[in-house]
Design a protein around this motif. Structure first.
Motif, PDB file in Angstrom:
ATOM      1  N   GLU A   1      -6.427 -16.342  -5.962  1.00  0.00           N
ATOM      2  CA  GLU A   1      -6.006 -14.854  -5.419  1.00  0.00           C
ATOM      3  C   GLU A   1      -4.882 -14.681  -4.409  1.00  0.00           C
ATOM      4  O   GLU A   1      -5.280 -14.546  -3.257  1.00  0.00           O
ATOM      5  CB  GLU A   1      -7.236 -14.252  -5.299  1.00  0.00           C
ATOM      6  N   MET A   2      -3.836 -14.768  -4.987  1.00  0.00           N
ATOM      7  CA  MET A   2      -2.620 -14.627  -3.692  1.00  0.00           C
ATOM      8  C   MET A   2      -2.031 -13.119  -3.947  1.00  0.00           C
ATOM      9  O   MET A   2      -2.354 -12.528  -4.860  1.00  0.00           O
ATOM     10  CB  MET A   2      -1.454 -15.374  -4.287  1.00  0.00           C
ATOM     11  N   GLU A   3      -1.927 -12.774  -2.533  1.00  0.00           N
ATOM     12  CA  GLU A   3      -1.197 -11.248  -2.485  1.00  0.00           C
ATOM     13  C   GLU A   3       0.000 -11.333  -2.577  1.00  0.00           C
ATOM     14  O   GLU A   3       0.747 -12.192  -1.703  1.00  0.00           O
ATOM     15  CB  GLU A   3      -1.686 -10.689  -0.962  1.00  0.00           C
ATOM     16  N   GLU A   4       0.643 -10.449  -3.349  1.00  0.00           N
ATOM     17  CA  GLU A   4       2.116 -10.390  -3.288  1.00  0.00           C
ATOM     18  C   GLU A   4       2.493  -8.949  -3.143  1.00  0.00           C
ATOM     19  O   GLU A   4       1.720  -8.069  -3.644  1.00  0.00           O
ATOM     20  CB  GLU A   4       2.851 -11.193  -4.653  1.00  0.00           C
ATOM     21  N   VAL A   5       3.678  -8.689  -2.585  1.00  0.00           N
ATOM     22  CA  VAL A   5       4.221  -7.228  -2.536  1.00  0.00           C
ATOM     23  C   VAL A   5       4.296  -6.587  -3.815  1.00  0.00           C
ATOM     24  O   VAL A   5       4.697  -7.302  -4.815  1.00  0.00           O
ATOM     25  CB  VAL A   5       5.610  -7.410  -1.960  1.00  0.00           C
ATOM     26  N   ALA A   6       3.745  -5.421  -4.042  1.00  0.00           N
ATOM     27  CA  ALA A   6       3.871  -4.586  -5.181  1.00  0.00           C
ATOM     28  C   ALA A   6       5.249  -4.426  -5.661  1.00  0.00           C
ATOM     29  O   ALA A   6       6.226  -4.204  -5.086  1.00  0.00           O
ATOM     30  CB  ALA A   6       3.299  -3.755  -4.970  1.00  0.00           C
ATOM     31  N   SER A   7       5.447  -4.441  -7.009  1.00  0.00           N
ATOM     32  CA  SER A   7       6.849  -4.299  -7.699  1.00  0.00           C
ATOM     33  C   SER A   7       7.160  -2.707  -7.134  1.00  0.00           C
ATOM     34  O   SER A   7       8.362  -2.672  -7.213  1.00  0.00           O
ATOM     35  CB  SER A   7       6.764  -4.406  -9.017  1.00  0.00           C
ATOM     36  N   ASP A   8       6.270  -1.944  -6.955  1.00  0.00           N
ATOM     37  CA  ASP A   8       6.764  -0.447  -6.526  1.00  0.00           C
ATOM     38  C   ASP A   8       6.640  -0.052  -5.126  1.00  0.00           C
ATOM     39  O   ASP A   8       6.271   0.935  -4.728  1.00  0.00           O
ATOM     40  CB  ASP A   8       6.019   0.412  -7.360  1.00  0.00           C
ATOM     41  N   TYR A   9       6.683  -1.382  -4.211  1.00  0.00           N
ATOM     42  CA  TYR A   9       6.469  -0.992  -3.060  1.00  0.00           C
ATOM     43  C   TYR A   9       7.320  -0.054  -2.397  1.00  0.00           C
ATOM     44  O   TYR A   9       7.028   0.756  -1.539  1.00  0.00           O
ATOM     45  CB  TYR A   9       6.647  -2.402  -2.226  1.00  0.00           C
ATOM     46  N   ASP A  10       8.563   0.088  -2.842  1.00  0.00           N
ATOM     47  CA  ASP A  10       9.742   1.215  -2.387  1.00  0.00           C
ATOM     48  C   ASP A  10       9.138   2.489  -2.617  1.00  0.00           C
ATOM     49  O   ASP A  10       9.350   3.192  -1.685  1.00  0.00           O
ATOM     50  CB  ASP A  10      11.100   0.818  -3.065  1.00  0.00           C
ATOM     51  N   ASP A  11       8.612   2.765  -3.821  1.00  0.00           N
ATOM     52  CA  ASP A  11       8.071   4.035  -3.910  1.00  0.00           C
ATOM     53  C   ASP A  11       6.830   4.486  -3.149  1.00  0.00           C
ATOM     54  O   ASP A  11       6.810   5.417  -2.654  1.00  0.00           O
ATOM     55  CB  ASP A  11       7.656   4.250  -5.495  1.00  0.00           C
ATOM     56  N   ARG A  12       5.877   3.473  -3.184  1.00  0.00           N
ATOM     57  CA  ARG A  12       4.996   3.575  -2.240  1.00  0.00           C
ATOM     58  C   ARG A  12       5.249   3.907  -0.670  1.00  0.00           C
ATOM     59  O   ARG A  12       4.420   4.949  -0.305  1.00  0.00           O
ATOM     60  CB  ARG A  12       4.047   2.337  -1.975  1.00  0.00           C
ATOM     61  N   ILE A  13       6.178   3.371  -0.177  1.00  0.00           N
ATOM     62  CA  ILE A  13       6.612   3.660   1.049  1.00  0.00           C
ATOM     63  C   ILE A  13       7.141   4.960   1.146  1.00  0.00           C
ATOM     64  O   ILE A  13       6.679   6.061   2.152  1.00  0.00           O
ATOM     65  CB  ILE A  13       7.537   2.778   1.753  1.00  0.00           C
ATOM     66  N   ARG A  14       7.964   5.419   0.342  1.00  0.00           N
ATOM     67  CA  ARG A  14       8.690   6.812   0.501  1.00  0.00           C
ATOM     68  C   ARG A  14       7.913   7.836   0.087  1.00  0.00           C
ATOM     69  O   ARG A  14       7.537   8.656   0.748  1.00  0.00           O
ATOM     70  CB  ARG A  14       9.612   6.765  -0.853  1.00  0.00           C
ATOM     71  N   ASN A  15       6.999   7.793  -0.842  1.00  0.00           N
ATOM     72  CA  ASN A  15       5.983   8.730  -1.109  1.00  0.00           C
ATOM     73  C   ASN A  15       4.871   9.001  -0.044  1.00  0.00           C
ATOM     74  O   ASN A  15       4.806  10.095   0.303  1.00  0.00           O
ATOM     75  CB  ASN A  15       5.071   8.509  -2.395  1.00  0.00           C
ATOM     76  N   ALA A  16       4.468   7.973   0.651  1.00  0.00           N
ATOM     77  CA  ALA A  16       3.599   8.128   1.667  1.00  0.00           C
ATOM     78  C   ALA A  16       4.193   8.596   3.011  1.00  0.00           C
ATOM     79  O   ALA A  16       3.802   9.607   3.588  1.00  0.00           O
ATOM     80  CB  ALA A  16       3.126   6.731   2.116  1.00  0.00           C
ATOM     81  N   ARG A  17       5.512   8.297   3.165  1.00  0.00           N
ATOM     82  CA  ARG A  17       6.269   8.872   4.153  1.00  0.00           C
ATOM     83  C   ARG A  17       6.455  10.313   3.714  1.00  0.00           C
ATOM     84  O   ARG A  17       6.189  11.315   4.972  1.00  0.00           O
ATOM     85  CB  ARG A  17       7.640   8.176   4.496  1.00  0.00           C
ATOM     86  N   GLU A  18       6.914  10.755   2.810  1.00  0.00           N
ATOM     87  CA  GLU A  18       7.043  11.918   2.506  1.00  0.00           C
ATOM     88  C   GLU A  18       5.794  12.722   2.684  1.00  0.00           C
ATOM     89  O   GLU A  18       5.742  14.007   3.157  1.00  0.00           O
ATOM     90  CB  GLU A  18       7.897  12.163   0.991  1.00  0.00           C
ATOM     91  N   SER A  19       4.632  12.146   2.113  1.00  0.00           N
ATOM     92  CA  SER A  19       3.285  13.019   2.202  1.00  0.00           C
ATOM     93  C   SER A  19       3.101  13.288   3.558  1.00  0.00           C
ATOM     94  O   SER A  19       2.285  14.166   4.118  1.00  0.00           O
ATOM     95  CB  SER A  19       2.438  12.175   1.513  1.00  0.00           C
ATOM     96  N   ALA A  20       3.460  12.319   4.668  1.00  0.00           N
ATOM     97  CA  ALA A  20       3.083  12.399   6.014  1.00  0.00           C
ATOM     98  C   ALA A  20       3.943  13.535   6.793  1.00  0.00           C
ATOM     99  O   ALA A  20       3.819  13.498   7.828  1.00  0.00           O
ATOM    100  CB  ALA A  20       3.127  11.114   6.618  1.00  0.00           C
TER     101      ALA A  20
END
Length: 96
Positions: free
Chosen positions: A4-23
Motif C-alpha cells: 500500500e504505497m501512497e502517491e500524490v493524487a492525479s488531481d492534487y493541483d485542483d485539491r490545493i486550489r479548491n481548498a485555498r479558495e474555500s478558505a
C-alpha cells in the motif's frame, strides 16, 4: 512493505486550489502561512510541479486536505504476458 504505497493524487493541483479558495486565501496568503514562496503555490496549482514531502505536509495540515491516494504496489509489477512464466532472460538473444 510496498503493498500500500501512497502517491500524490492525479488531481492534487485542483485539491490545493479548491481548498485555498474555500478558505478564502490568496496564493500569496497561503504561501506566507506555510512559509513558502507564492511562485511555488502557483506552480503547484498549475500542476507544473509535484509538492515535496515537507510542502505536502504543510498544505495538508493548513488546508485540511489529503494530497495522496493509495495504490497497490502489485499493480505496477504485473506481467503483461498474462503470467506465462517467461523472464527477460528468456526473451533476450545474446550477440556472441
Amino acid at each position: 512493505m510496498f503493498d500500500e504505497m501512497e502517491e500524490v493524487a492525479s488531481d492534487y493541483d485542483d485539491r490545493i486550489r479548491n481548498a485555498r479558495e474555500s478558505a478564502g486565501l490568496s496564493q500569496e496568503e497561503l504561501a506566507k502561512e506555510i512559509s513558502e514562496k507564492a511562485s511555488l503555490v502557483r506552480k503547484l496549482e498549475r500542476g507544473a510541479m509535484l509538492p515535496s514531502d515537507s510542502v505536502q505536509k504543510k498544505l495538508e495540515k493548513r488546508l485540511s486536505i489529503t494530497l495522496t491516494e493509495s495504490s497497490s504496489g502489485d499493480d505496477d509489477w504485473e506481467s503483461e504476458s498474462g503470467g506465462s512464466g517467461l523472464t527477460l532472460g528468456d526473451m533476450v538473444k545474446r550477440k556472441d
